[in-house]
Each structure stands twice: as structure tokens, then as C-alpha cells.
Scaffold this motif. Structure first.
Motif, PDB file in Angstrom:
ATOM      1  N   SER A 128      70.730  60.391  47.647  1.00  0.00           N
ATOM      2  CA  SER A 128      69.961  59.927  46.753  1.00  0.00           C
ATOM      3  C   SER A 128      70.033  62.169  46.631  1.00  0.00           C
ATOM      4  O   SER A 128      69.003  61.624  47.416  1.00  0.00           O
ATOM      5  CB  SER A 128      69.098  59.586  47.230  1.00  0.00           C
ATOM      6  OG  SER A 128      69.375  57.891  47.550  1.00  0.00           O
ATOM      7  N   THR A 179      63.307  65.569  43.969  1.00  0.00           N
ATOM      8  CA  THR A 179      62.882  66.463  43.304  1.00  0.00           C
ATOM      9  C   THR A 179      61.379  66.171  43.624  1.00  0.00           C
ATOM     10  O   THR A 179      60.678  65.626  43.896  1.00  0.00           O
ATOM     11  CB  THR A 179      63.162  66.661  41.953  1.00  0.00           C
ATOM     12  OG1 THR A 179      62.193  65.307  41.159  1.00  0.00           O
ATOM     13  CG2 THR A 179      64.305  66.390  42.026  1.00  0.00           C
ATOM     14  N   PRO A 220      59.586  65.366  38.135  1.00  0.00           N
ATOM     15  CA  PRO A 220      60.370  64.896  37.208  1.00  0.00           C
ATOM     16  C   PRO A 220      60.084  66.165  36.200  1.00  0.00           C
ATOM     17  O   PRO A 220      61.130  66.233  34.919  1.00  0.00           O
ATOM     18  CB  PRO A 220      59.978  63.910  36.764  1.00  0.00           C
ATOM     19  CG  PRO A 220      58.621  64.080  36.622  1.00  0.00           C
ATOM     20  CD  PRO A 220      58.406  64.613  38.419  1.00  0.00           C
ATOM     21  N   GLU A 226      69.252  65.715  32.143  1.00  0.00           N
ATOM     22  CA  GLU A 226      69.909  64.657  33.203  1.00  0.00           C
ATOM     23  C   GLU A 226      70.344  65.598  34.598  1.00  0.00           C
ATOM     24  O   GLU A 226      70.873  66.453  34.449  1.00  0.00           O
ATOM     25  CB  GLU A 226      71.350  63.804  32.682  1.00  0.00           C
ATOM     26  CG  GLU A 226      71.483  63.170  33.910  1.00  0.00           C
ATOM     27  CD  GLU A 226      73.009  62.008  32.997  1.00  0.00           C
ATOM     28  OE1 GLU A 226      72.119  60.614  32.504  1.00  0.00           O
ATOM     29  OE2 GLU A 226      73.216  62.173  33.352  1.00  0.00           O
ATOM     30  N   GLN A 274      72.979  59.414  41.482  1.00  0.00           N
ATOM     31  CA  GLN A 274      72.125  58.696  40.550  1.00  0.00           C
ATOM     32  C   GLN A 274      70.913  59.936  39.387  1.00  0.00           C
ATOM     33  O   GLN A 274      70.721  60.699  40.131  1.00  0.00           O
ATOM     34  CB  GLN A 274      71.010  57.521  40.841  1.00  0.00           C
ATOM     35  CG  GLN A 274      71.947  56.219  41.398  1.00  0.00           C
ATOM     36  CD  GLN A 274      73.083  55.452  40.305  1.00  0.00           C
ATOM     37  OE1 GLN A 274      72.973  55.329  39.199  1.00  0.00           O
ATOM     38  NE2 GLN A 274      74.312  54.910  41.098  1.00  0.00           N
ATOM     39  N   GLN A 302      68.811  61.449  37.449  1.00  0.00           N
ATOM     40  CA  GLN A 302      67.810  61.316  37.033  1.00  0.00           C
ATOM     41  C   GLN A 302      67.143  62.410  35.929  1.00  0.00           C
ATOM     42  O   GLN A 302      67.203  63.409  36.046  1.00  0.00           O
ATOM     43  CB  GLN A 302      66.444  62.652  38.459  1.00  0.00           C
ATOM     44  CG  GLN A 302      65.443  62.373  38.458  1.00  0.00           C
ATOM     45  CD  GLN A 302      64.678  62.752  39.913  1.00  0.00           C
ATOM     46  OE1 GLN A 302      63.843  63.477  39.769  1.00  0.00           O
ATOM     47  NE2 GLN A 302      65.483  61.795  41.684  1.00  0.00           N
ATOM     48  N   GLN A 303      66.219  61.797  35.074  1.00  0.00           N
ATOM     49  CA  GLN A 303      65.792  62.366  33.731  1.00  0.00           C
ATOM     50  C   GLN A 303      64.553  62.894  33.862  1.00  0.00           C
ATOM     51  O   GLN A 303      63.735  62.802  34.797  1.00  0.00           O
ATOM     52  CB  GLN A 303      65.432  61.172  33.010  1.00  0.00           C
ATOM     53  CG  GLN A 303      66.818  60.350  32.381  1.00  0.00           C
ATOM     54  CD  GLN A 303      67.325  60.980  31.951  1.00  0.00           C
ATOM     55  OE1 GLN A 303      67.350  62.238  30.792  1.00  0.00           O
ATOM     56  NE2 GLN A 303      69.120  61.110  32.160  1.00  0.00           N
TER      57      GLN A 303
END
Length: 649
Positions: free
Chosen positions: A347, A350, A353, A415, A431, A433-434
Motif C-alpha cells: 500500500s 503519502t 495528496p 496518478e 493501487q 493514488q490520485q
């Protein structure tokens, strides 16, 4: 008339005379040998029924253990279970009760021997029929599978193993016109005829062998027996032993019907070894106590479906062959498994975002079979920096005010993905992450330029001071005296007076021996752009693949450090090097091989096809196509990609 329930393997048996009793004792004695008894009882056995990898790395293992089948009393604690792989205990094991429908084969005796009188006003058949119907009714309510075999002078399979126990119930109540469920009339000829009980048991065991591996198996025999018949008991023993060796033990129940109340004396030898408890009902129909015992025996068949499912994670368990062991005290069950190889699951974490100023990113390992060796953070498929190789969280600190970062990644939406690799060379991606890269404000720009301006100003000051000192020293140095004026001779040859012992020789263009003459092979060659021996500045070529249509726009660099790049659709367990999110793209659609001569496209075995150029020329699986800058190719007819290069000095 009497009825004898023979617990565990032989739950009831009746004999019509002493010879019949002797036959039944021999048959049941063989079936109750120590080996067969251990198989049938299963009280000290722990069996691993099945192992499910469908949710891997989570593993579910179902076990059968007699101590876990009966519901515990309120004051009784569940026994401790220990799961281990190759001797290493697995932590965090969860357990739950599971119902696994069993497989039960019924062998019913409809020979003339069952037509004889048993108790008052009832034949042996009339005593047997309600017992069989009651068992089928209980099996039906518990969603079990069952089959029915009929024994006369031959063996007939009335019903194979089925979930439709209503059909078996109809046969038992004589509501099935296709199967006659009535005993043969007792005659002198029929009593002396064939009686293949051993064959019926062997066939019933062969039907149970076809049941699902996880199903508990039970064989129930309702028969009168025949004192004049010798049975192949060794074949029955071998069939039970074979089922045990496969990990599918068969629980065996035999109900015998006879009319001699003195049969207890002949069965006492079996009772002495603790495997048989004979009960005699002298000339009466089964008493309430006897019926209760039979009901409990039927309930034990249903309890065999009560199993325990263990759920645990395979994190840290290496791929390949491994021995799974489940222990309850000193009782162990072992199964050999083949652990599949899977990439790690991680995973992405951050600090924010919004990428503005200093941002931290790290990786949390959710599953791994081998240690993670490197993590590379990507924005729209492009690496932010070199891979991070220091764990455990592979933290990276990014300064978004860095001019180089701002040039490569202008403000906007991106992304972010963490691409990981473990010690087994298994690769995967987190996965996405935006994130949002904020525009650099003027104050942020000036603050970023403050240090370079200070350094530049200091350099200018130092250079200026050094120049001033040099000028000052130059002025303080004495000036050299003027050189003597040249004297012109009558032959117009100029000469200069000199204090040297040797005067400078006159210049002659034809004098190749002069001091300044240079041999031809040492003279500077003229630059020839077509001469490959001419040294030119070194240039670097960087190749990129860009998705033009059919997916979110992205641009991915083909690094010289990696030779092969696979192109395909993103799945939950695998992210290719060049990921595409389109239903028309296969998981392993194509591959790009990067050589010194440039990239080469290699078509995969995809039903959607791989095409080259604007005209979409089809490529067969395995075809190779050398790519030049500006070439386009298609993965299916929907997704268009373009390859291009940049050349830098």
C-alpha cells in the motif's frame, strides 16, 4: 425376537440360531479388527479435509476432528489448535464451524431371510424398514448425500449417491414404481440360494470412493446374515484400508436382525474388547431406550459433517512445496501443499495528496513471500527518482520546488504508484493514488532562487576582487626597455641587433630544416564530417512509449537498464510494466524489447490482435517489428500507442 445394536462398527445384530450367530460374529469380527476399528472410529484422528487457495495469500483449511464435532458444554473450553508450515507456527489463526455434507451408502437386505418372523406380529423386514426410513429422514434434513443398494440373490443399485433423498424415501415407502422394495418370500429354495452380502459391501465402498474428497463417508448395512455362507472379509478389509490410505476413512455401521434371544452369549467376546455393546430385546418391539440408542448412533453420523475451518495468512511463507500441520495437543494432521508464487502486495502512503513543498512517501507491505528489495515511485508511469532500496518502509522525501522536478512534472493531476520488487524477482504495483501537483508561486520561486543568487553574487565579488588585485600588481611592475630598432641593410634584409650569442636565422619558406618546420605526418588534419574516425560529441538517446488513444494519456520511458517491457491490462494481482486499463487489452498482450539499436515490438498471443502502423497491419503471435521514432502500433483495434525518442548531448 431380539435386536442388537452394535456400536461404532456393529450396532445391532440378531441371529436366528447359533450357526447364524457364528457367521455374524466372524463377519463382524473381521470388520472390527484393530486396523479397521481405528479407521472406522476416527476418534483420535485429525484429518485435513481440504485447503482453499482461492483467496491467497489468505488460506482456509478445513479439518475433521472428533473432539470438535460434538457441541461443547458451557463449561467446556474449545481445545487449542496450532497451525504450522515446515515447523514454523502461523500466528493469528481464526476458526469457525463448517458444515460439510457427508456421503452415506445404505445396504438393505430384501432376501427371503428378511421375510421371516422376528418379533411378535412383525417380520424382520417390518422391523428394518422404519429404521432405514428414519435414518434417511435425518440425512435429508441435514442436506446429506445418500445412495441405496438392495440385496436379494443379486446386488442392485437402486440409487447412486444423490442429494435427492426424497427419491430414496419414496422407494422405502414403496411409492417408486420402478423399484420394488419388498422382501422375497421365504421358501426352502430361496433360503439356500445365493447371498452376496460381501459383494454388496464392496460395491457400496466403491461408490463412496467416488465422493468429493472433503466429504465424510459412512456405510450402513441392514442385513439378516446367513450361517451357511462364507464371505470374503479380507476384500472388505482391504477396501477399508485403501480408503484410509487415501485420507478418506469410512465409518461403518452394521445392523443385524435375528430371533435368538441367547445371541448375547455368542457376542460377548466382541464386547470384551470394547468394540461392541450388545443389547437384546427379548421378543418385543424395540424399547424406548433402544430407540434412543439408535437415534444417538444416527446423530453421530450427522455430527461427522461438523468440521472446523481455519483461516490464516501465508505472509512470510515461501512459494513451493510445504508441509502443513494442524495440531490439537498430541494429535497431528499433516498435508503436503504446493504454495503458489505471488508478487508482494503493498500500500502506498503519502504525507499529503497535494504535492507542494516537501512531500514524503512510503510503502507498507501487506503481503510478501520474500523480502522487498526495491521500491520505485512513479507519476503517470514515469519515475520520480532512482529506486529506493532501504527499508522497511522505503521512505522517499521529495522537494517539489526543485526546478528539475517542476520541468518534468508541471502542475496538474497525476496518478502516483509504488512499483516494488522482492528477492524472488516478483514485481507488483500498489493501487494508484490520485495526487495534485500545485503550481509554484512567485515567493516560492524567489525562495528557490535565493541560494543560487547568493552563490552567484559571491562568485562575482571574488572574481572582481581578484581582477583588481591583478591590475594593481601589474601597474607596480617595472616596464621593459624598448627593443633596439631594426637596421636595414643595403640588400633590404632586416636584422635585429641582439646580445645573444646566436642571431635569429632568416626565414626561408623552402627551408624544411628550420626550427619551426613540422613533419607532414604531424600536421593537423582537416575536419571531415564523413570520416567515421573524426571524434564527435557523445549523444544520449531516450526512448518513450505514449498512449495516444483508448486509455488515460500517459508517457512511459524505456530505460536502458531494463531490457523487456510487457504491455497488458491491469489486474488485481498483476500490474504490467506498461499498464493499460481497457477491456480489449489482454493481460499479456505484447512486449517491447529495448536493445542498443532501439526498441522492438513483439506481438503476444492475444485474441484481440496486435497491429502496426496507421494502416493497422496485423502481426501474428511472436512477430517482431523494429520501431523507429514516431511509429505507432495498436493493442486491439481500440488502443493506439506511439514510440518516440529524444537525443541529448
Amino acid at each position: 425376537m431380539s435386536q442388537l445394536p452394535l456400536t461404532k462398527h456393529v450396532h445391532r445384530h440378531r441371529t436366528s440360531h447359533r450357526a447364524l450367530l457364528l457367521f455374524v460374529a466372524i463377519l463382524i469380527g473381521t470388520l472390527l479388527s484393530p486396523q479397521v476399528s481405528a479407521m472406522a472410529q476416527g476418534t483420535a484422528q485429525l484429518r485435513i479435509v481440504r485447503t482453499d487457495f482461492s483467496q491467497f495469500p489468505t488460506i482456509e483449511t478445513t479439518i475433521e476432528f472428533a473432539a470438535l464435532q460434538a457441541p461443547p458444554s458451557p463449561s467446556q473450553a474449545q481445545p487449542d489448535l496450532v497451525v504450522s508450515f515446515e515447523g514454523k507456527t502461523v500466528p493469528g489463526v481464526e476458526r469457525r464451524q463448517t458444515q460439510v455434507p457427508g456421503a452415506v451408502m445404505l445396504v438393505t437386505d430384501l432376501s427371503s431371510r428378511m421375510g421371516e418372523r422376528g418379533a411378535v406380529y412383525a417380520t424382520r423386514f417390518q422391523l428394518m424398514q422404519p429404521m432405514v426410513s428414519d435414518l434417511v429422514s435425518q440425512l435429508q434434513s441435514a442436506d446429506q448425500r445418500a445412495g441405496l443398494m438392495i440385496l436379494t440373490e443379486t446386488v442392485t443399485v437402486a440409487h447412486e449417491l444423490t442429494n435427492d433423498l426424497g427419491a430414496i424415501a419414496n422407494t422405502l415407502t414403496r411409492s417408486n414404481p420402478q423399484v420394488r422394495f419388498d422382501p422375497q418370500l421365504p421358501t426352502e429354495e430361496s433360503s439356500a440360494g445365493p447371498y452376496p452380502l460381501d459383494e454388496a459391501i464392496i460395491q457400496a465402498l466403491s461408490r463412496l470412493d467416488q465422493a468429493a474428497p472433503e466429504q465424510p463417508r459412512t456405510l450402513v448395512v441392514f442385513a439378516a446374515g446367513d450361517p451357511n455362507k462364507e464371505f470374503d472379509t479380507s476384500a472388505i478389509h482391504n477396501a477399508l484400508a485403501a480408503a484410509e490410505s487415501k485420507g478418506h476413512p469410512v465409518h461403518l455401521l452394521i445392523y443385524g436382525f435375528a430371533s435368538d434371544p441367547t445371541a448375547l452369549t455368542g457376542l460377548q467376546s466382541l464386547a470384551d474388547v470394547g468394540t461392541v455393546t450388545p443389547v437384546v430385546v427379548d421378543g418385543q418391539l424395540p424399547s424406548p431406550d433402544l430407540k434412543r440408542q439408535i437415534f444417538d448412533q444416527y446423530a453421530s453420523v450427522l455430527r461427522r459433517s461438523n468440521m472446523t475451518t481455519l483461516r490464516f495468512s501465508a505472509t512470510g511463507i515461501a512459494s513451493g512445496p510445504a508441509n502443513l500441520t494442524v495440531s490439537v495437543g498430541i494429535i497431528n494432521g499433516t498435508a503436503s501443499l504446493d504454495i503458489p508464487a505471488l508478487p508482494p502486495v503493498v500500500s502506498l502512503i503519502t504525507s499529503s495528496p497535494e504535492f507542494q513543498g516537501t512531500v514524503q512517501m512510503a510503502t507498507r507491505v501487506d503481503f510478501q513471500q520474500a523480502p522487498i528489495t526495491q521500491v520505485e515511485y512513479l507519476l503517470n508511469g514515469l519515475p520520480i527518482a532512482d529506486p529506493v532500496t532501504e527499508g522497511p518502509d522505503f521512505r522517499y522525501v521529495l522537494d517539489t520546488n526543485d526546478p528539475g522536478f517542476q520541468q518534468r512534472f508541471p502542475s496538474g493531476s497525476y496518478e502516483l504508484i509504488a512499483a516494488v520488487k522482492d528477492a524472488q524477482d516478483q514485481v507488483s504495483r500498489s493501487q494508484p493514488q490520485q495526487i495534485e501537483i500545485a503550481a509554484v508561486t512567485s515567493s516560492q520561486g524567489l525562495s528557490g532562487l535565493f541560494l543560487p543568487l547568493m552563490i552567484g553574487g559571491g562568485v562575482v565579488l571574488v572574481v572582481g576582487a581578484a581582477g583588481a588585485v591583478w591590475q594593481l600588481r601589474r601597474r607596480q611592475q617595472p616596464r621593459p626597455t624598448a627593443a633596439p630598432a631594426p637596421v636595414i641593410d643595403d640588400d633590404m634584409t632586416a636584422r635585429v641587433t641582439s646580445n645573444d650569442d646566436e642571431a635569429t636565422a632568416p626565414y626561408s619558406p623552402d627551408d624544411v630544416t628550420g626550427r619551426l618546420a613540422v613533419p607532414d605526418d604531424e600536421r593537423t588534419a582537416l575536419f571531415d564530417p564523413h570520416d567515421r574516425r573524426t571524434v564527435v560529441l557523445e549523444r544520449h538517446t531516450r526512448w518513450y512509449v505514449e498512449v495516444v488513444a483508448g486509455d488515460t494519456a500517459q508517457r512511459i520511458e524505456l530505460k536502458q537498464s531494463q531490457r523487456n517491457y510487457d504491455l497488458g491490462r491491469v489486474t488485481t494481482v498483476r500490474t504490467p510494466d506498461i499498464p493499460l486499463r481497457h477491456q480489449q487489452v489482454s493481460r499479456d498482450h505484447a512486449r517491447i524489447e529495448l536493445l542498443n539499436s532501439g526498441p522492438t515490438l513483439i506481438a503476444g498471443d492475444s485474441s484481440q490482435g496486435t497491429f502496426f502502423g496507421p494502416e493497422k497491419a496485423a502481426m501474428a503471435p511472436g512477430d517482431r517489428k523494429q520501431l523507429a521514432s514516431g511509429d505507432v502500433f495498436w493493442l486491439s483495434s481500440e488502443v493506439k500507442l506511439r514510440v518516440f525518442c529524444e537525443i541529448t548531448s
